[in-house]
Design an enzyme around this catalytic site. Sequence first.
Site, short mmCIF file in Angstrom:
data_model
loop_
_atom_site.label_atom_id
_atom_site.label_comp_id
_atom_site.label_asym_id
_atom_site.label_seq_id
_atom_site.Cartn_x
_atom_site.Cartn_y
_atom_site.Cartn_z
CB CYS A 188 -33.37 -20.95 -3.93
SG CYS A 188 -33.37 -19.16 -3.78
CG HIS A 200 -33.82 -21.70 -7.90
ND1 HIS A 200 -35.02 -21.12 -7.57
CD2 HIS A 200 -32.84 -20.81 -7.54
CE1 HIS A 200 -34.78 -19.93 -7.03
NE2 HIS A 200 -33.49 -19.72 -7.01
CG ASN A 251 -35.00 -16.30 -7.16
OD1 ASN A 251 -35.65 -17.12 -6.52
ND2 ASN A 251 -33.68 -16.19 -7.03
#
Length: 334
Positions: free
Chosen positions: A117, A257, A287
């Site tokens: 990520c 994020h 996500n």
Amino acid sequence: MTLKLNSAGILGLGYYVPEKILTNADIEKLVDTNDEWITERTGIKERRICAPEQATSDLALIAAQRALEDAKVSAEELDMIIVATISADSNTPSTACILQEKLGAKNAAAFDLSAACSGFVYSSAIATQFIETGVYKKVLVVGAETLSKFVNWEDRNTCIIFADGAGAAVFGVVEDGYGVLSFDLGADGSGAETIEIPGGGSRHPADQESIDNHMHCLHMNGKETFRFAVKAMGSTVIKSLERAGLTKEDIDYLIPHQANIRIIQSAAKRLHLPMEKVFVNIEKYGNASAASIPIALAEAEQEGKLKKGEIIALSGFGAGLTWASCIMKWAKED
């Protein structure tokens, strides 16, 4: 000290999310959970899922084409392509090389970067160095994932969270004093097992046992991930601010994020930022790992939230464990 010949910044942005929407109501049919629990714990209401025939490079291609169009840059002008991903089309060749061919970017070097990520910010740091030193003029950075292909749809710890998508940015020379001001990149390999796909590599090559044990799927220790993220998201931005000679009060907008709404809220609190200065789209997209920040960045700009001259902070964390942040003085015109 590295000689800085140019200021580097973003010239164009683009993103793509698959058409298929998987809602929390759909997830309820797969595992023992419900919409209220998912929403309260994660902030996610729905996520995008790629078609069976779509690979990561297919998503990356559309995002990249849109970024190039936004930047008014041709594929032939690209000097380098970096694809941040943990769900590559294959172990080799790199997804970046596949994307290079699809784009027709015949003059570009190409490689993948695996920092989960944090990957887009890591890749942006690399792109910035090449441009600031005058080695390259145009670098395409893409964060792209098809995580739905690596999810165990019987594991409610992961299947409610991860999703698919791609975001892209064209980096190039910008007006002096604008663009990227600083970075903070970090890693702690002692937490490697916190978030992992244990199978399919040289340690545990694919075989019947690895498949039966879902070793080719994402595994995550949710409590440890949350504990790490709450600390990392805010602290890395503070380090980047210090390197840029700025303070928390200088931030105009935070693009974090999109992992968990509670983590995002915690980071905002640590940075003394009201939530109206924090971009959140997790409720729509879940996500998407390395694609999360560039999708959010492109969507924020599309909505007119990023103004030239404003201080923009990017912040992420991910498997590795890794963390990364970036401070930019926004260089794009409205």
